[in-house]
Design a protein around this motif. Structure first.
Motif, short mmCIF file in Angstrom:
data_model
loop_
_atom_site.label_atom_id
_atom_site.label_comp_id
_atom_site.label_asym_id
_atom_site.label_seq_id
_atom_site.Cartn_x
_atom_site.Cartn_y
_atom_site.Cartn_z
N GLU A 173 0.84 -1.20 0.00
CA GLU A 173 0.00 0.00 0.00
C GLU A 173 0.87 1.26 0.00
N LEU A 174 1.97 1.24 0.78
CA LEU A 174 2.88 2.38 0.82
C LEU A 174 3.57 2.57 -0.53
N LEU A 175 3.93 1.47 -1.18
CA LEU A 175 4.58 1.56 -2.48
C LEU A 175 3.64 2.21 -3.51
N ARG A 176 2.38 1.81 -3.49
CA ARG A 176 1.41 2.43 -4.42
C ARG A 176 1.26 3.92 -4.12
N PHE A 177 1.31 4.27 -2.84
CA PHE A 177 1.22 5.69 -2.45
C PHE A 177 2.38 6.47 -3.05
N PHE A 178 3.60 5.92 -2.98
CA PHE A 178 4.76 6.61 -3.55
C PHE A 178 4.68 6.68 -5.07
N GLU A 179 4.21 5.61 -5.68
CA GLU A 179 4.13 5.59 -7.16
C GLU A 179 3.15 6.63 -7.68
N ASP A 180 2.08 6.89 -6.91
CA ASP A 180 1.07 7.86 -7.35
C ASP A 180 1.32 9.27 -6.83
N TYR A 181 2.32 9.42 -5.95
CA TYR A 181 2.51 10.72 -5.31
C TYR A 181 3.07 11.75 -6.31
N PRO A 182 2.57 12.99 -6.25
CA PRO A 182 3.02 14.02 -7.21
C PRO A 182 4.36 14.63 -6.82
N PHE A 183 5.44 13.82 -6.85
CA PHE A 183 6.77 14.35 -6.57
C PHE A 183 7.14 15.40 -7.62
N ARG A 184 7.88 16.40 -7.18
CA ARG A 184 8.43 17.36 -8.16
C ARG A 184 9.48 16.67 -9.02
N ASP A 185 10.29 15.85 -8.39
CA ASP A 185 11.28 15.02 -9.09
C ASP A 185 11.04 13.58 -8.67
N LYS A 186 10.57 12.77 -9.58
CA LYS A 186 10.17 11.39 -9.26
C LYS A 186 11.38 10.55 -8.88
N PRO A 187 11.34 9.86 -7.71
CA PRO A 187 12.47 9.01 -7.35
C PRO A 187 12.35 7.62 -7.97
#
Length: 498
Positions: A173-187
């Motif tokens: 669930e946390l991984l999906r949260f990071f994948e969908d998160y609107p990072f300015r620079d995607k990690p």
């Protein structure tokens, strides 16, 4: 191509600028529209527009800090508009690092030139970013090999993030949260068994404060959508010779800070964690103190000692492994206390082993301390109950002995105290506390009761009854009998005959 958000309370203003963008063929990929600050925040986080044209008059006082945080995090090109040409509005534009300030009304030609220039600048920045940034989820330049092997990074300094949940079952669930998160620079996200690693693009011009703000926003947004406790490490060392593997190992060490802070926390580190070395074993004087505290039976004293020695509020922290050994050293004293009172069996033995495993494996220090204190409290309560039961048993044994020997006119307090292995003074005090009567009163009561029975059930003389009841002589017997019953032995017998 870049995107633009037009934020204005006036729908005509939004429509007019949107029409200008489309009619003049300014190459924005998306044109977003917002009429309230709630819409502004939602679009900034979900769509991350590259250019924002914002009316300053729509920003409320309570919304200013969040707006600045989002602008710092996503770094859009900001254009601000206002109907008031005041110094305050100009200062607000400066705080947002605005590219331009428009005082309404502004000419369409001027707006077109500014929007075109901003679009071109953003396009150029995106192109340069794609050419120079070495870390993306698709390019795969950074991989698991970089985490576990010291491969050179050619002078780059990738910031790294470690995210760990208390319950690893929620990591998907946390991984999906990071994948969908609107990072300015995607990690690049590299999930491991008990932690998710995020490697951010190398950007030597990006201030560390922005990276730290990203961590704060991540933790805040995760807690807004999930109850699973998260611990986050943001590691941003600027040592250019340090490999990603070395950074990862340093960040793993920083992950152990949760032992002291607990979950729902963000830890920001810029260098290797330096643990304080401590002696993990109790000194002889500390061992004696623990023996005294345990046998003293006051749990508050123990609690205060534990809080003084295991409450760590700030760095430098002691090395967690050494601290666990010190806690087991304390548990060893508790073990001796258990054995000395015969409590090392059954459920208590199982609970002892559970506390031992908690010391070895629990990720949070304050939970270990709480578990130990609860266990020690239970032991102390059981020992106290044992002492109370022993006291009661002593009196019961003494009374049974007196019931068998009260006919002996020479029976003394010392004889009964010796029988129950207590000093006469202590036994006398204990008897008074438990029975509310003295030894002499209890003995006399037993003798008088027996005399009453003999008077009513036998034809023995008063002298014989006095002797069989344990009195020294008939006269003394008659005197005591009348004091206790209100009548004489002869009158009691005569009443029976009538």
């Amino acid at each position: 191509m870049p995107s633009i958000m037009i934020a204005d309370r006036d729908p005509n203003e939004r429509t007019g600028i949107g029409w200008l963008v489309s009619s003049c063929a300014i190459p924005y990929e998306k044109v977003l529209s917002a009429g309230t600050m709630a819409e502004v925040f939602q679009l900034m986080e979900s769509q991350t527009p590259d250019v924002i044209c914002l009316e300053l008059d729509m920003v409320g006082k309570g919304q200013w800090d969040r707006l600045k945080l989002l602008v710092d995090q996503y770094r859009p090109t900001v254009l601000v508009t206002t109907a008031e040409a005041t110094f305050e509005r100009a200062m607000q534009g400066i705080e947002l690092n605005a590219r331009d300030l428009w005082v309404k009304p502004q000419t369409p030609e001027y707006i077109r030139r500014v929007l075109t220039r901003c679009c071109q600048d953003q396009s150029y920045r995106m192109q340069m970013s794609q050419e120079t940034t070495g870390v993306t989820g698709r390019a795969g330049e950074v991989s698991y090999l970089d985490l576990f092997f010291p491969r050179p990074l050619h002078g780059r300094t990738y910031p790294i993030m470690l995210a760990q949940l208390e319950d690893p079952k929620h990591h998907p669930e946390l991984l999906r949260f990071f994948e969908d998160y609107p990072f300015r620079d995607k990690p690049v996200l590299l999930p491991l068994g008990d932690v998710i690693v995020g490697v951010f693009p190398d950007d030597t011009h990006e201030p560390q404060t922005l990276f730290h703000q990203t961590g704060k926003r991540l933790l805040m947004d995760w807690e807004a959508m999930s109850d699973a406790p998260l611990f986050l490490v943001m590691y941003d060392s600027k040592e250019r010779e340090q490999s990603l593997n070395e950074k990862y190992l340093d960040a793993i060490q920083a992950l152990h800070i949760r032992f002291f802070k607990g979950y729902r926390q963000l830890t920001i580190v810029e260098r290797q964690v330096n643990w304080t070395m401590i002696d993990p074993f109790l000194t002889p004087s500390e061992q004696r103190l623990w023996v005294d505290m345990l046998h003293g039976g006051d749990p508050e004293v123990l609690k205060q000692w534990m809080y003084r020695h295991f409450s760590y509020k700030e760095e430098p922290y002691p090395e967690p492994g050494l601290l666990r050994i010190r806690l087991t050293s304390i548990l060893a004293q508790v073990r001796r206390y258990m054995k000395s009172h015969g409590l090392d069996n059954g459920d208590l033995e199982q609970e002892y082993h559970r506390v031992f495993e908690t010391i070895l494996y629990s990720p949070i220090l304050y939970r270990i301390v709480a578990e130990m204190l609860l266990f020690i409290q239970r032991l102390m309560d059981l020992v106290q109950n044992q002492r109370e039961e022993v006291r009661v048993d002593v009196i019961e044994q003494a009374i049974r002995y007196m019931e068998r020997r009260f006919t002996d006119s020479g029976l003394r307090l010392e004889d009964v105290a010796r029988h129950v292995d207590r000093s006469p003074a202590y036994f006398s005090t204990l008897l008074t506390q438990k029975q509310g009567t003295s030894f002499r009163q209890l003995l006399t009561s037993l003798r008088v009761k027996e005399a009453q029975r003999l008077l009513l059930e036998t034809s023995l003389s008063v002298g014989e009854i006095a002797e069989r009841s344990g009195f020294v002589n008939a006269n003394y017997f008659s005197k005591i009998f009348k004091e206790k019953t209100g009548t004489t032995p002869r009158l009691l017998r005569n009443q029976k005959k009538r």
